[in-house]
Design a protein around this motif. Structure first.
Motif, mmCIF file in Angstrom:
data_model
loop_
_atom_site.group_PDB
_atom_site.id
_atom_site.type_symbol
_atom_site.label_atom_id
_atom_site.label_comp_id
_atom_site.label_asym_id
_atom_site.label_seq_id
_atom_site.Cartn_x
_atom_site.Cartn_y
_atom_site.Cartn_z
ATOM 1 N N ILE A 199 0.814 -1.224 0.000
ATOM 2 C CA ILE A 199 0.000 0.000 0.000
ATOM 3 C C ILE A 199 0.845 1.271 0.000
ATOM 4 O O ILE A 199 0.307 2.379 0.009
ATOM 5 N N ARG A 200 2.163 1.130 -0.035
ATOM 6 C CA ARG A 200 2.999 2.340 0.034
ATOM 7 C C ARG A 200 2.807 3.295 -1.143
ATOM 8 O O ARG A 200 2.848 4.514 -0.953
ATOM 9 N N PRO A 201 2.547 2.764 -2.365
ATOM 10 C CA PRO A 201 2.280 3.709 -3.465
ATOM 11 C C PRO A 201 1.044 4.594 -3.217
ATOM 12 O O PRO A 201 0.878 5.631 -3.850
ATOM 13 N N GLY A 209 5.747 -7.382 7.245
ATOM 14 C CA GLY A 209 4.450 -7.450 6.578
ATOM 15 C C GLY A 209 3.631 -6.170 6.715
ATOM 16 O O GLY A 209 2.555 -6.052 6.112
ATOM 17 N N ALA A 210 4.132 -5.201 7.499
ATOM 18 C CA ALA A 210 3.330 -4.026 7.860
ATOM 19 C C ALA A 210 2.703 -3.292 6.669
ATOM 20 O O ALA A 210 1.527 -2.941 6.722
ATOM 21 N N PRO A 211 3.446 -3.038 5.559
ATOM 22 C CA PRO A 211 2.838 -2.252 4.487
ATOM 23 C C PRO A 211 2.051 -3.095 3.481
ATOM 24 O O PRO A 211 1.737 -2.611 2.393
ATOM 25 N N CYS A 212 1.736 -4.325 3.828
ATOM 26 C CA CYS A 212 1.059 -5.196 2.846
ATOM 27 C C CYS A 212 -0.336 -5.598 3.311
ATOM 28 O O CYS A 212 -0.620 -5.659 4.503
ATOM 29 N N VAL A 213 -1.176 -5.878 2.317
ATOM 30 C CA VAL A 213 -2.578 -6.180 2.544
ATOM 31 C C VAL A 213 -2.987 -7.286 1.571
ATOM 32 O O VAL A 213 -2.600 -7.268 0.414
#
Ligand SMILES: *Cc1c(COP(=O)(O)O)cnc(C)c1O
Length: 394
Positions: free
Chosen positions: A330-332, A366-370
């Motif tokens: 989700i960083r983008p 895993g923090a920035p992933c969904v």
């Protein structure tokens, strides 16, 4: 109050994110792409087979402990038909209450308290709890993003093995990343298991849901590494292959000593389950090749549909080669906390997803992933993609 009621082994597993997210989906009316269950049922003829068994009184009383002979034979035939593997239905096949019980009983039957169990991280949520219930210590080996996919680092896996390692808990095709281990990776694991005197329990519930490349069971490497046959226990189930996740019919295949160890634990967990459904699943496993091709092609199209929608909305999409799931970064979108993102997503976009952090011990990785599930009807996926595009694409 004295001490809290939940014991220390399970203290960290008190609540699951799935319950929280499904409740959010219900209260907000959001599209639930969190939990991985299909929104259409499996083949009509298999449902009819279950009805017939029930009406004919087959399986309405305790079926045999190892599973009904019809299903054990069908599982053995399936392993031979698709992979050229040969198992004795009487001593090398055991029917379980889904893959979940197969996993729990394998760990309870094979792991001593204090043994280390290596599992590929991010991992399916029952692995950590199963290892904990068996008194084992989990040792994560992290799959890492590499271009469009997640990859296993063979050196990291080798380095994770210690004198206390008892077992590698493998999962291919891999939930949640969608990675399908290739022949080189599997050969390396087979060799490592023989060299270091390890057992391997391999969860292959997505064996028929591979969209790029092919599924190769680890057990087939016994051709090259004969010792492997005594070391590998393969787990699968009817839920994902036949769209009957509620039936909970699973199985293990492997050498008699391994299967006996699993049976020893299994007989005191459920003893038996799903009597009439076992007969129906025996028929399902004998469906023609066209069935297996259709479910795969259908899900490949759904993968492509949701992946394209997510990319349009601005997510970085990791292309899953198999399974029900697509992982995104989700960083983008200018976000970096997947848990906060998923808690807000139902209000923000009308969609529910699962933060990948819950599948990690190294939660920061895993923090920035969904994770999104695409095992839903095409119109549901189109609607979800449109909602995400409206919420995020500018
Ligand atoms: C769904 C799933 C299971 C559980 O399978 P059941 O047959 O429903 O118990 C096990 N492992 C993985 C990786 C799964 O995704």
């Amino acid at each position: 109050m004295g001490r809290p009621p939940l014991n220390r082994r399970l203290a960290e597993f008190g609540t699951t994110i799935f319950a929280e997210m499904s409740a959010l989906a219900t209260s907000t009316g959001a599209i639930n792409l969190g939990q991985g269950f299909p929104d259409t049922d499996g083949p009509e003829e298999v449902r009819e087979a279950a009805v017939r068994a029930l009406r004919d009184g087959r399986g309405n009383q305790y079926p045999p402990g190892p599973g009904v002979p019809e299903l054990r034979r069908a599982v053995a035939e399936h392993q031979s038909r698709f992979y050229g593997l040969s198992y004795d239905p009487d001593t090398e096949v055991l029917v379980t209450a889904g893959a979940t019980e197969a996993l729990a009983a394998s760990l309870l039957g094979l792991v001593e308290p204090g043994d280390e169990v290596i599992a590929l991280e991010p991992y399916y949520d029952s692995y950590a709890a199963g290892i904990a219930m068996a008194g084992g210590t989990r040792v994560p080996v992290t799959l890492r993003p590499d271009g469009e996919r997640y990859r296993l680092d063979p050196d990291e896996l080798r380095a994770a093995v210690t004198d206390r390692t008892r077992l590698i808990l493998l999962n291919t095709p891999h939930n949640p990343t969608g990675t399908v281990l290739d022949r080189d990776e599997l050969a390396m694991i087979a060799e490592l298991a023989c060299e270091r005197d390890l057992l391997v329990v391999t969860d292959e519930v997505y064996e028929h849901l591979v969209y790029d490349g092919e599924h190769v069971p680890l057990a087939t490497f016994a051709d090259r590494f004969p010792e492997l046959r005594e070391r590998v226990l393969t787990i699968s189930s009817a839920g994902k292959t036949f769209n009957f996740t509620g039936w909970k019919v699973g199985w293990v295949t492997g050498a008699p000593e391994l299967v006996s160890a699993v049976r020893a634990a299994k007989q005191y967990l459920t003893f038996v389950s799903a009597g009439p459904f076992q007969y129906a699943v025996a028929e399902a496993l004998r469906l023609p090749d066209s069935y297996f091709a259709e479910i795969r092609d259908d899900l490949r199209a759904k993968r492509d549909l949701l992946s394209a929608g997510l990319a349009d909305a601005g997510f970085r999409v990791f292309r899953p080669a198999g399974t029900y799931f697509v992982t995104t970064d989700i960083r983008p979108l200018g976000e970096n906390d997947g848990i906060a993102f998923c808690r807000a997503l139902p209000e923000r976009a009308g969609v529910v997803a699962i933060p990948s952090a819950v599948f990690y011990d190294h939660t920061e990785t895993g923090a920035p992933c969904v994770r999104f599930a695409f095992c839903k009807r095409a119109e549901v996926l189109r609607d979800a993609a449109e909602r995400l595009r409206k919420a995020f694409a500018h």
